[in-house]
Structure formats: structure tokens, C-alpha cells
Design an enzyme around this catalytic site. Structure first.
Site, PDB file in Angstrom:
ATOM      1  N   ASP A 288       0.818  -1.216   0.000  1.00  0.00           N
ATOM      2  CA  ASP A 288       0.000   0.000   0.000  1.00  0.00           C
ATOM      3  C   ASP A 288       0.847   1.260   0.000  1.00  0.00           C
ATOM      4  O   ASP A 288       0.509   2.249   0.640  1.00  0.00           O
ATOM      5  CB  ASP A 288      -0.925  -0.016   1.223  1.00  0.00           C
TER       6      ASP A 288
ATOM      7  N   CYS B 162     -22.175 -10.429  -4.209  1.00  0.00           N
ATOM      8  CA  CYS B 162     -22.903  -9.359  -3.515  1.00  0.00           C
ATOM      9  C   CYS B 162     -24.400  -9.430  -3.805  1.00  0.00           C
ATOM     10  O   CYS B 162     -25.215  -9.052  -2.954  1.00  0.00           O
ATOM     11  CB  CYS B 162     -22.368  -7.986  -3.935  1.00  0.00           C
TER      12      CYS B 162
ATOM     13  N   CYS C  37     -23.618   3.857   4.976  1.00  0.00           N
ATOM     14  CA  CYS C  37     -22.573   4.893   4.947  1.00  0.00           C
ATOM     15  C   CYS C  37     -23.137   6.230   5.459  1.00  0.00           C
ATOM     16  O   CYS C  37     -24.043   6.801   4.836  1.00  0.00           O
ATOM     17  CB  CYS C  37     -22.029   5.071   3.533  1.00  0.00           C
TER      18      CYS C  37
END
Length: 371
Positions: free
Chosen positions: A137, A195, A205
Site C-alpha cells: 500500500d 454481492c 454509509c
């Protein structure tokens, strides 16, 4: 396939399996380097300015489109998946504030990178003439794309890679190598997208940062606002941050595939994986939080960075941690700190009370005074 390639494939497969078990990795896979499958989506994402102030993503684009710019000898990609919850490299200091699950570990850029270095050392015993470049990362590569091509997961609607056995609470790391695999590895078979019609991550969210399946508007995301952003969050998003001090896990802990992992690992419901908006605090927990935030508000930047040395929290910088503290103080109604904030604002002579800090501190006082 040549005899050499057949031998290399068999030997490498055995080596990677041993490494997986030895280093307690979720997965470790290798595939020939291919063109990024998601590069067009990524370029459109950048063009829409969904990356916020992370301008380095623009400068990385040429390398992400063509990793051979990093080194022309690269032929293959080894992808590693490492679970981070429950903590595998527990941080020495456990923050009393609400932080992302990965931040309960020490800084993964350090310890996971060390794992890769040790893995490379083992591989070079067998392949001393080959090139191995570790990335955790921190480099200009599309790590999720590479991991996807190595079947470490599918792209979830929360933008994370999700694996049917491991969920999404894992780090991804890559080793780019000059090892040249045979043609049988060129066939790409993606993991199916499981999903389905689920929208839980999008619906939960708080800031609406998941504007569509697999599309994150970073500058609205709580993780971005509390870690990557260098400025104060817009006023209309501050209350939505809730009690998240560093990062946010809601779009992952609500995911049925992670709930499946929690059941499998007998992880009981707790504050760490709660999806409630604001957690109630026991008296001692509240006292610990007040003490911690008081330290952040009054200590020098140097002391704050020294205190968080080796912790992922240092990513936000001292200024960012002070900013985050003020937002949580307001949202958690920590009235005990009102005199401290008032005192800070009156100390105009200190160099660290910038106009930006002053604006946020005044906003925090306003929220506390409303009760």
C-alpha cells in the site's frame, strides 16, 4: 510448456503453500503480469475528482497503467492477503477512541512489509537470479486489481475485495517478480461476484460516500476525512462523522460476508464491530477518552507523533489527530473538555492555534453550548 517451466511451477506452488502456512496468511497466489482490468474505471474516477486532495494518485497513473515502468524485468505478480481482525500484530497502545479495525494493529506498512522481505529472502534461496519487489500500500500500482486477477476476492459494492471464506477484513500486498510462468497461468477466471442485490454497505454509509456500487467519492468518506485529508471536514459532514476518530468500518462490518467470518471465528458483537451511530460510554471509558483528547489538544506536535510512533494513527499527523479529537468531542458531547478548548482559543500566542484549528474549535464549542 517446457520441462523447466513445469518444474518451476510445481516447485513454486509448493513453496508458496509452505509460506502461506508459515506466515499465517489468508492467501498467497501468483499470476503473470497483465494489463490492469480496472484501469479505465480508475481513470474515470480520477477525472471526476473523486480522489479528493490525494494528488499523488494522478502522478502514479502512468505506473499503474504500465507497471513495467517500475522495472522492465517484471513478468509476474505474487499477491498476499493477510487478515487484520482480530488483531494479528496488536498495537502496544490501545486507543480509547473509536478507530478502524486495522488500526488495532501496529502500522501494517512496517510489519507486513517485513513479512514480504522475509518471504522474498526465502524465494531468492530457490531463485537467486530473479527480481522481487515488495509493495504494501505504498507504491504506484493497482494492488486491488492485481489481487483480483490473483483471485483473492471480487470487487464488493463497498469497493473492497471480498472473499467467500475470508470476508474483506484483510490487507493486500504484492511482490512484483521477474519469474516467468508458463502459458497455463494466462487464463484469468475471476471469482464470482456474490454481492447479489445486497445494498447494506451503501445504505449504512453515514456520509453517502458510496455513491453507487463499487464507486467511492473519497472526499465524502469518513476514512478519508479523518486520515488522508489535510483540512477540516465541511460543516455539513462533521456530525455525520459521529464518534469515528480514525477511519471507519461500517461498510465492512455490516457486510454479510464479514458477519459470516465473525460467526466462524466466534467473534461476539461488541463495540469494535458495532454499526450503531454513537456508542454509549461507561464512566471509565469516558474518562479515558477525555484524558486522551486532553493530551492531544495540549501536547506539541512532536510529542503527539512520538506517542503514536509505530501506530497507524500517525498517518493522520498531529494536526489531523487534533482535528479529529475536536469533532468527536462535539459529537460525543464531552463537556468536560469545554474549559480546555476555551483556554486554547484564548492562547493566541501559541503557534499551533492556526485559523483553521480556531474555526473548528469554535464550532466544537458551539455544539457543546447547544445542550
Amino acid at each position: 510448456m517446457t520441462d523447466f517451466q513445469s518444474s518451476l511451477n510445481h516447485s513454486l506452488k509448493n513453496t508458496l503453500n509452505l509460506i502461506k502456512d508459515s506466515y499465517k496468511l489468508n492467501q498467497i497466489e501468483i499470476t503473470p503480469l497483465k494489463s490492469p482490468l480496472t484501469i479505465n474505471f480508475y481513470e474515470k474516477w480520477l477525472a471526476r475528482d473523486y480522489h479528493g486532495s490525494m494528488s499523488y494518485l494522478l502522478s502514479h497513473l502512468p505506473y499503474k497503467k504500465n507497471p513495467l515502468l517500475l522495472d522492465s524485468k517484471i513478468k509476474s505478480v505474487i499477491s498476499v492477503a493477510q487478515s487484520y481482525f482480530p488483531a494479528v500484530q496488536a498495537a502496544e497502545y490501545k486507543s480509547p477512541a473509536r478507530v478502524a479495525l486495522y488500526a488495532h494493529n501496529e502500522d501494517y506498512h512496517l510489519w507486513l512489509k517485513q513479512k514480504l522481505i522475509e518471504i522474498i529472502a526465502q524465494l531468492q534461496l530457490q531463485y537467486p537470479d530473479e527480481l522481487f519487489l515488495p509493495y504494501v500500500d505504498s507504491g504506484p500500482i493497482l494492488e486491488r486489481d492485481m489481487a483480483y486477477q490473483n483471485r483473492l476476492g471480487w470487487f464488493g459494492k463497498n469497493t473492497c475485495l471480498i472473499h467467500p471464506e475470508h470476508g474483506s477484513l484483510f490487507f493486500i500486498a504484492e511482490i512484483l517478480t521477474s519469474l516467468n510462468l508458463d502459458s497455463e497461468h494466462d487464463t484469468f477466471l475471476a471469482l464470482p461476484d456474490f454481492c447479489g442485490t445486497c445494498q447494506k454497505c451503501i445504505e449504512i454509509c453515514p456520509t453517502g460516500a458510496l455513491i453507487a456500487p463499487q464507486t467511492l467519492k473519497a472526499d465524502d468518506c469518513i476514512s478519508y476525512l479523518t486520515i488522508e485529508a489535510k483540512t477540516n471536514p465541511p460543516v455539513h459532514l462533521r456530525k455525520k462523522i459521529g464518534d469515528w476518530f480514525f477511519g471507519c468500518d461500517l461498510c465492512q462490518t455490516v457486510c454479510p460476508w464479514n458477519e459470516k467470518v465473525f460467526r466462524k471465528k466466534n467473534i461476539e458483537k461488541s463495540d469494535k464491530i458495532s454499526t450503531s451511530g454513537l456508542l454509549s460510554l461507561e464512566p471509565q471509558a469516558r474518562a479515558d477518552l477525555v484524558t486522551y483528547f486532553e493530551f492531544l489538544l495540549t501536547a506539541s506536535h512532536k510529542k503527539i507523533l512520538k506517542f503514536h510512533l509505530g501506530s497507524p494513527l500517525s498517518r493522520a499527523g498531529a494536526k489531523g489527530l487534533k482535528r479529529n479529537a475536536l469533532i468527536v468531542i462535539a459529537n460525543k458531547k464531552l463537556h468536560e473538555l469545554k474549559p480546555r478548548i476555551t483556554g486554547l482559543l484564548s492562547e493566541a500566542k501559541t503557534n499551533e492555534v492556526t485559523s483553521e484549528f480556531q474555526e473548528l474549535a469554535e464550532w466544537t464549542l458551539e455544539q457543546l453550548n447547544r445542550d
